[in-house]
Scaffold this motif. Structure first.
Motif, PDB file in Angstrom:
ATOM      1  N   GLN A 174      48.803   5.574 -11.055  1.00 57.03           N
ATOM      2  CA  GLN A 174      47.548   6.215 -10.669  1.00 57.03           C
ATOM      3  C   GLN A 174      46.758   5.339  -9.706  1.00 57.03           C
TER       4      GLN A 174
ATOM      5  N   SER B 219      49.872  18.396  -8.770  1.00 56.10           N
ATOM      6  CA  SER B 219      49.286  18.350  -7.430  1.00 56.10           C
ATOM      7  C   SER B 219      48.750  16.955  -7.115  1.00 56.10           C
ATOM      8  N   LYS B 220      48.045  16.382  -8.081  1.00 55.37           N
ATOM      9  CA  LYS B 220      47.463  15.061  -7.865  1.00 55.37           C
ATOM     10  C   LYS B 220      48.538  14.016  -7.634  1.00 55.37           C
ATOM     11  N   ASP B 221      49.610  14.060  -8.413  1.00 59.88           N
ATOM     12  CA  ASP B 221      50.687  13.085  -8.260  1.00 59.88           C
ATOM     13  C   ASP B 221      51.399  13.260  -6.930  1.00 59.88           C
TER      14      ASP B 221
ATOM     15  N   THR C 114      49.453  11.837  -4.229  1.00 57.49           N
ATOM     16  CA  THR C 114      49.553  10.379  -4.278  1.00 57.49           C
ATOM     17  C   THR C 114      50.823   9.905  -3.591  1.00 57.49           C
TER      18      THR C 114
ATOM     19  N   GLY D 160      46.349  21.416  -4.094  1.00 55.82           N
ATOM     20  CA  GLY D 160      45.661  21.903  -5.278  1.00 55.82           C
ATOM     21  C   GLY D 160      44.924  23.191  -5.005  1.00 55.82           C
TER      22      GLY D 160
END
Length: 551
Positions: free
Chosen positions: A21, A249-251, A254, A332
């Motif tokens: 993260q 989506s967040k990963d 990243t 997202g």
């Protein structure tokens, strides 16, 4: 090299790591009207020079990651280089193999950054494979009688019909070259030699590859996965074999962010397109930009900044963003997110702005989706996206050339194209495998120098953003193989047939890319050749940026 296309988010890789993260912010670039860029290469393009400086404002693009501060000129030799099938691929001068670079008469230029001919490479490949066969099997006259060789042995670990003694070969692994073994396995697959191919995969390759190893070991892990998927599936079942757990989506954002940070390929595309379009539109009052892979859209902040400073006030800008559901997942949400972000930024600069969305795959685009208005100067951007369009070898509809003819009918002022410099479109499987091995060896080496070997973010980024392309090229055929790269020579032929002529890249574009490369490893190169920019790693051309105008 993708953010959106019609296949699963990542390849069917068996080994996964927990995502790390946190993303560091990066300094985006400002595109400025300036006379500070000095000529590096001759160019016939005229107009306002454009340069880049670090900006304190922080933005995230779909395919971007933080860039380091302080852009100064990158003193590259005129011959840009990157590891390739035509040149040494690594600091260890690993053996280069034949790639299907000259399959058509349109591709007879080769790459200006590389030197080997296909004939030389083919001869070297045959010799290399022959040497390895002799090493593993023994000299031909002695094959049957030698108790030390592996050929058709009934020793422990070999069946009566097996060509190799896999137990004996496994003991030789420390002495084997992974590239050689991958090539031999691919040749067995190409020859439909099921037993030998499975022997290489299950007894040798699985013990030599690692997603956390050196560049060739990491690449080998994904190429082995591609071979397995090809071997175990056929037709429409291949895609199903490639599907795996999709990151959030967040990963995914990243992982894309990490790649943008540690290698310059997307920045090269964004910066060169901004400079070209900015110069072409310097006197226009109303501008329409059609971006065939809008991603998160923030790459156009640079152009807005430059146009906002224009004497007499900024022009009206309209952006049509094209993107499919894959980018929706990474963002997202849909293209309304892009439109909102661009509109807010334009408003902060006092630039009249309008956004139009076309949520679809590029191959589905028709004239009515583009909302062309009279009185607007048009620019069209193709960033690493045209190679996803099926051509005449896939479908009679030939969307690759159809799109170019459609764009030509709109009479754009300029069209920008950035593509990987590789030939995997119509090549037969074995040649395509070798070309993929050569190209991605260079890419994985370029990624490797930027992060520690055990960096979990880099491992995840490779798995979810690069491996899927590799597996697709190796495992899939027909319409399901969406990764279909072509060399710039072939793109020149397509654009010419559609009614375009090349527009030489200006010295400002060259200077901007040189400045960009200063923040990356010194083995990145840029060369200007025949009006186009070639981005390279060592002796291998990796990507090209070119501009086109109507006849």
């Amino acid at each position: 090299m993708q953010t959106s296309q019609k296949h699963s988010t990542s390849a069917g890789i068996h080994i996964y790591h927990q995502p790390v993260q946190g993303i560091d912010p990066y300094n985006h670039y400002q595109i400025l009207q300036s006379n500070s860029c000095h000529d590096i290469h001759d160019s016939s393009s005229q107009g306002t020079n454009v340069s880049f400086e670090a900006s304190k404002e922080q933005y995230y693009t779909l395919d971007s990651s933080p860039a380091t501060n302080g852009l100064i000129g990158c003193d590259s030799p005129s011959c840009a280089s990157v590891s390739s099938s035509r040149s040494p691929l690594s600091p260890q001068n690993s053996q280069s193999y034949y790639s299907d670079q000259h399959q058509s008469s349109d591709n007879n230029y080769g790459s200006p950054i590389s030197g080997y001919s296909s004939a030389e490479d083919s001869y070297e490949l045959k010799n290399k494979l022959r040497e390895l066969e002799i090493t593993l099997l023994g000299p031909e006259p002695d094959i049957v009688d030698s108790c030390h060789c592996c050929f058709k042995s009934v020793h422990q670990g070999a069946s009566p019909t097996s060509k190799y003694n896999w137990v004996q070969i496994a003991e030789m692994i420390p002495k084997l070259d992974l590239r050689d073994v991958l090539i031999l396995c691919a040749q067995s697959v190409a020859d439909d030699d099921i037993q030998t191919a499975l022997g290489w995969m299950d007894n040798v390759l699985v013990k030599m590859v690692s997603v956390a190893g050196d560049p060739i070991q990491r690449l080998g892990a994904y190429m082995l996965e591609g071979l397995r998927a090809r071997f175990e599936s056929s037709g429409s079942l291949i895609y199903k074999a490639l599907k795996c757990e999709q990151p959030t989506s967040k990963d995914l954002m990243t992982y894309m962010h990490v790649l943008y940070q540690i290698c310059p390929y997307w920045k090269f595309a964004y910066i060169s397109a901004n400079v070209v379009i900015g110069e072409a539109m310097q006197n226009e009052a109303r501008i329409h930009i059609i971006d065939f892979q809008i991603a998160q859209g923030t790459q156009w902040f640079l152009l807005m900044q430059a146009l906002a400073r224009r004497p007499g006030g900024p022009p009206f800008i309209r952006v049509t963003g094209i993107d499919d559901s894959q980018s929706n997942h990474a963002r997202g949400g849909g293209l309304h997110i892009v439109g909102k972000k661009l509109s807010e930024y334009a408003n902060s600069l006092g630039v009249p702005f309008e956004f139009h969305s076309a949520a679809m795959c590029g191959s589905e685009v028709e004239l009515e989706n583009l909302v062309i208005r009279p009185g607007e100067a048009l620019a069209v951007n193709f960033p690493f996206v045209l190679h996803h369009m099926p051509d005449e070898s896939v479908t009679t509809e030939n969307h690759r050339d159809r799109l170019l003819r459609l764009v030509k009918s709109l009479s754009p002022k300029v069209v920008t194209l950035v593509e990987q410099e590789s030939n995997t479109n119509t090549s037969p499987f074995f040649q395509r495998f070798v070309e993929t091995l050569n190209y991605y060896t260079a890419m994985f080496e370029s990624i490797d120098v930027a992060r520690p070997r055990d960096d979990k973010q880099r491992i995840s980024a490779e798995q979810h953003c690069v491996a899927r392309d590799i597996v697709n090229m190796i495992a899939c055929e027909g319409p399901e193989r969406v990764e279909r790269h072509e060399l710039l020579g072939k793109w020149r032929s397509r654009f010419s047939m559609a009614g375009f002529s090349p527009c030489p890249m200006s010295s400002s574009a060259m200077a901007a890319v040189r400045s960009l490369l200063n923040e990356f490893n010194e083995n990145y190169r840029v060369e200007q050749r025949d009006g186009a920019l070639y981005l390279g790693w060592k002796n291998r051309a990796m990507a090209t940026s070119s501009a086109w105008t109507c006849y």
